[in-house]
Design an enzyme around this catalytic site. Structure first.
Site, short mmCIF file in Angstrom:
data_model
loop_
_atom_site.label_atom_id
_atom_site.label_comp_id
_atom_site.label_asym_id
_atom_site.label_seq_id
_atom_site.Cartn_x
_atom_site.Cartn_y
_atom_site.Cartn_z
N LYS A 99 -0.86 47.67 21.69
CA LYS A 99 -1.39 46.76 20.67
C LYS A 99 -2.44 47.42 19.78
CE LYS A 99 0.80 42.96 21.98
NZ LYS A 99 1.74 42.22 21.12
N ALA B 318 9.36 40.84 19.36
CA ALA B 318 9.11 42.24 19.67
C ALA B 318 7.72 42.44 20.25
CB ALA B 318 9.25 43.07 18.41
N CYS B 319 6.79 41.61 19.82
CA CYS B 319 5.39 41.82 20.17
C CYS B 319 5.10 41.64 21.65
CB CYS B 319 4.51 40.89 19.36
SG CYS B 319 4.71 41.17 17.60
N THR B 320 6.00 40.99 22.38
CA THR B 320 5.75 40.82 23.81
C THR B 320 6.57 41.81 24.63
OG1 THR B 320 7.47 39.17 23.93
CG2 THR B 320 5.25 38.37 23.68
#
Lengths: 148, 386
Positions: A99, B318-320
């Site tokens: 992230k 996609a972020c997870t």
């Protein structure tokens, strides 16, 4: 997965919104990649008097935007330019490695908002001195390639 | 506090735990020839019979594994290794579970050729294209019964017609207990089953292998499971799986009707939210699956916001994912990246009640609204007057 600080900023993000008569606007990312941010600044005597953001993205993207705007508020332009992805991530008590690019986006959006302001003011020499002249070009050639 | 992520994990039923308890402490090894070993073996064989009955198979056709992933590995790699002299071409659908996709990729790196059967925008395998993919040297086709992420059910009988007499493996992980799974009627040669998806324990699953179909073991050991799966059997888990199968056989029909009613109401309510779309087939879908996508916002933010309200769901964003890639299923049905990012799957199960649907429909709209108000994409859309 996320630190408490990240979750706190995700739950209660600071400075969300739009400044209609902004002095500078910076946008980074694109919807294809799943995150996109716009930062608006209001500048007085070279100081960021007001700042707002809008973000499409995950919790980290929202929290980093919130933190970056909070860190930048009240700072001089030169001080604000020293905010990096590390500064933002550290202020949030760290981010998961995958992230970190969110943190980068937030710092980048801020930089672009400042560059936009200087450009609008015709302060091209300063733009060059701060290395912000190339930023704007990149923005125009924004590619649909996601930075991971 | 509605849990609506049964697709990721199911609670183990109390009745199942009770059946398992004596075997946690039981020392018997089913391979031992003494009386204590025999007790364990009998319990295991009884469970095998129950699992077989659930899918109308013979108990000699059931091989217990550590779960659906291992069963899929055994079906794809075990079958390919055993039958490579007949041909080196296999076909899997583009929306298979990642364990099938990765087995196919492994075979590709090891001298096999793989084709991925495309699906339409609802997630249905394109049968004419599948038919065209079948070659002289095609030894195996693997098509899932239903997709856990978008809920779409495949017409396996039609798949069987399309591929003629090529060996057919079907992953029934998502469909078992939700719709009828009958190996004879489906015309399958191998079928993957998962215990946890029918409220049995984790760590156990099974592969149905029709009589006469030959596979190589992928875990070598002391000849357990007729030489197809080495390692001392996980008796307590197998007993639990058997009990779960027994309960499922008795209750699945009424339960599926109950879930479908709730699910239909949930979908109806979700689609009332502006710029919200259904993923998967509108009617040929699992009775417990509500998969939708919300424009202008991202799934992880939605999931974490829902969690703060005590609602658990999942996303194909996609972020997870660990790879930051959107779900291959959502890509295969032709969604754009930005559409896939806003996808959320609500999957219902035995412990959900009507009021859970009311709760979600009350809590969700303000979450969507709040995230949209933060999103520059939404602002752009509103300014554009669209």
């Amino acid at each position: 997965m996320y630190s408490e600080k990240v979750m706190e900023h995700f739950r209660n993000p600071r400075n969300v919104g739009v400044i209609e008569d902004a002095d500078g606007v910076g946008t980074v990312g694109n919807p294809v990649c799943g995150d996109m941010m716009t930062i608006y600044i209001k500048v007085k005597d070279d100081r960021i008097e007001d700042i707002k953001f809008q973000t499409f993205g995950c919790a980290a993207a929202i929290a980093t935007s919130s933190m970056a705007t909070e860190l930048a508020k009240g700072k001089t332009l030169e001080e604000a330019l020293k905010i990096t992805k590390q500064t933002v991530a550290e202020a949030l008590g760290g981010l998961p490695p995958q992230k970190m690019h969110c943190s980068n986006l937030a710092a980048e959006a801020l930089k672009r908002a400042i560059a936009d302001y200087l450009k609008k003011q015709g302060r091209i020499d300063e733009l060059k001195r701060l290395g912000l002249d190339k930023l704007s070009e990149e923005e125009e050639h924004e590619e649909e390639v996601c930075e991971v | 506090m509605p849990y609506m992520d049964y697709v990721s994990g199911c609670p183990v039923a109390e009745r199942v735990v009770e059946a398992m308890l004596p075997y946690f402490k039981h020392p018997g090894n089913p391979s031992s020839i003494h009386s204590v070993g025999l007790e364990a073996r009998n319990a295991m064989e009884e469970a095998r019979g129950k699992v077989a009955s659930l899918i109308k198979a013979d108990s000699s056709e059931i091989v217990f594994t550590s779960g659906a992933t291992e069963a899929n590995n055994l079906a794809i790699i075990g079958y390919a290794m055993r039958n490579k002299s007949k041909g080196k071409h296999i076909i899997v659908s583009a929306i298979e579970h990642i364990s099938i996709i990765n087995c196919a990729k492994f075979l590709q790196k090891n001298g096999f050729e793989v084709d991925y059967a495309p699906v339409d925008r609802y997630g249905k395998v394109k049968l004419d294209e599948l038919e065209n993919l079948v070659r002289e040297d095609t030894i195996l086709v693997s098509i899932q019964h239903a997709n856990p992420e978008i809920g779409t059910i495949q017409d396996i009988e039609k798949v069987r017609d399309a591929i003629k007499d090529v060996t057919l493996h079907v992953d029934a992980t998502a469909s078992l207990g939700k719709i009828e799974v009958n190996v004879e009627r489906l015309g399958v040669d191998m079928l993957t089953l998962s215990s946890n998806d029918i409220y049995g324990p984790r760590g156990v699953g099974a592969l149905y292998i029709r009589k006469g179909v030959r596979v190589n073991p992928i875990i070598l050991g002391g000849g357990q499971e007729k030489g197809l799966r080495g390692g001392t059997e996980n008796v307590a888990a197998i007993v639990g799986f058997g009990r779960a199968a027994e309960i499922t056989m008795e209750e699945w029909k009424s339960e599926a009707e109950r879930l479908k009613k709730m699910r239909d109401r949930l979908i109806e309510g979700l689609l009332k939210i502006e710029d919200t779309f259904l993923n998967g087939h509108p009617t040929d879908r699992l009775p417990n699956n509500a998969s939708v996508r919300f424009s202008y916002i991202e799934g992880e933010s939605i999931i974490l916001s829902l969690d703060m309200e005590g609602i658990q769901a999942s996303t194909g964003s996609a972020c997870t994912s660990k790879t930051l890639q959107p779900s291959h299923v959502l890509m295969a049905i032709g969604l754009k990246h930005e559409e896939a990012h806003g996808s959320v799957v609500f999957s219902l199960g035995r412990w959900n009640k009507e009021e859970d649907v009311d709760y979600v429909l009350e809590k969700l709209p303000p979450i969507i609204e709040r995230l949209r108000m933060m999103s520059p994409l939404y602002l752009k859309k509103k300014k554009g007057g669209g």
